[in-house]
Design an enzyme around this catalytic site. Structure first.
Site, mmCIF file in Angstrom:
data_model
loop_
_atom_site.group_PDB
_atom_site.id
_atom_site.type_symbol
_atom_site.label_atom_id
_atom_site.label_comp_id
_atom_site.label_asym_id
_atom_site.label_seq_id
_atom_site.Cartn_x
_atom_site.Cartn_y
_atom_site.Cartn_z
ATOM 1 N N SER A 44 84.568 53.564 59.751
ATOM 2 C CA SER A 44 85.570 54.619 59.389
ATOM 3 C C SER A 44 86.770 54.582 59.148
ATOM 4 O O SER A 44 87.494 53.446 58.719
ATOM 5 C CB SER A 44 84.923 56.137 59.912
ATOM 6 N N ASP A 189 79.615 56.586 55.242
ATOM 7 C CA ASP A 189 80.465 56.356 56.502
ATOM 8 C C ASP A 189 79.466 55.351 57.560
ATOM 9 O O ASP A 189 78.333 56.067 57.764
ATOM 10 C CB ASP A 189 80.770 57.762 57.197
#
Length: 318
Positions: A44, A189
């Site tokens: 991320s 993610d």
């Protein structure tokens, strides 16, 4: 490929939205102290910060670029800025809260009809602002980004291809950013199943792994009085349990003091970067000790190898 002549130090940078800006401060200290980094793996925002640093941007340049972005019209009109205002504390004015409420109502309606509040195109512009248009193979420091395939639940490791696309996939926060379609993959993610990619740094060739986790502090009872608060806390507990397994693969684990800041609290950039610096300096002795001990183990292992019989390569069968 990384050179085999020394212990290879890998950095595993965790996800956490704005809290991950602390990674910039940590990188600044490692650079100042001349601690070499041979591999960076990011999840991320850890992939965003790690990818930008691996491509050659200094921590000072990164901080300046963050500051410029936060003062740009692009950020001021974004859904991310609206999220931050909505989660701000009591010192936010009434007018800002009303504007935030209206923006959030608009974004909530959008979320009912789209897989993400931000489309790939909108979020790509943000990624492009920070990440150079190069291939992962071209980074100055070997780099890996991790994402999650929503179709199979598997972890996807990007070691080649477009750096921007890899970072975009790794940063696609569920619900906030539309998943990225890539062949048969539907990427989101990496923090869904790998919040701090320590094990990936290890399997990708790091002998010593420095992990950086930017988790929120335990929430208050006040936050658990709404369905959304309870739902978010349940997710944090699950990701925390997974993270503990990941951190077992690290030699050094660093926890910058990021408090209970929301993932969208980008206006706290300078404070977060400073906390990264403070945490890194607190752990310098541990880092140096781990490197020193690791080099001794590595040298002993190389001596043992010289006494082992040479293996003959098997001929391929047709």
């Amino acid at each position: 490929m990384m050179k085999r002549g020394k212990k290879r130090i890998g950095l595993a940078l965790g996800g956490g939205g704005a809290r991950g800006l602390a990674h910039i401060g940590l990188l600044r200290v490692l650079e100042q102290e001349k601690i070499p980094i041979d591999l960076i793996v990011g999840t991320s925002i850890g992939a965003l910060i790690g990818g930008v640093y691996a491509s050659g941007l200094s921590p000072d340049e990164m901080e300046q670029r963050v500051d410029e972005y936060l003062h740009s019209p692009q950020f001021r009109s974004s859904a991310i800025e609206a999220f931050e205002t909505a989660h701000a504390r009591e010192d936010v004015g009434l007018t800002q809260k009303i504007q935030s409420f209206l923006k959030n109502r608009f974004h909530m309606v959008q979320a009912m009809f789209r897989p993400g509040i931000l489309s790939n195109e909108d979020f790509q512009a943000t990624i492009n602002y920070f990440v150079p248009d190069i291939q992962i193979e071209e980074t100055q420091i070997p780099f890996r980004a991790v994402a999650t395939d929503l179709m199979t639940g598997e972890l996807i490791i990007f070691s080649n291809g477009s750096l921007r696309q890899a970072v975009l996939a790794s940063c696609a926060v569920p619900g906030a950013v539309e998943p990225l379609k890539e062949g048969e993959w539907l990427l989101s993610d990496g923090g869904i199943i790998c919040l701090v990619p320590s094990s990936i740094a290890r399997t990708e060739g790091a002998d010593i792994v420095i992990a950086v986790a930017v988790d929120r502090d335990i929430c208050t009872e006040e936050e658990l009085r709404t369905a959304i608060g309870v739902y978010q806390r349940a997710g944090e507990i699950m990701s925390g349990k997974l993270e503990n397994y990941e951190l077992m693969d690290a030699d050094i684990v660093i926890f910058p003091e990021v408090g209970d800041l929301h993932w969208s609290s980008f206006s706290q950039a300078k404070t977060l970067i400073k906390e990264g610096e403070i945490a890194a300096r607190k752990n310098l002795d541990n880092i140096r000790n781990a490197i020193s001990a690791g080099e001794k183990r590595f040298a002993f292992k190389e001596i043992l190898k010289s006494f082992l019989p040479k293996k003959r390569l098997a001929k391929p069968t047709l």
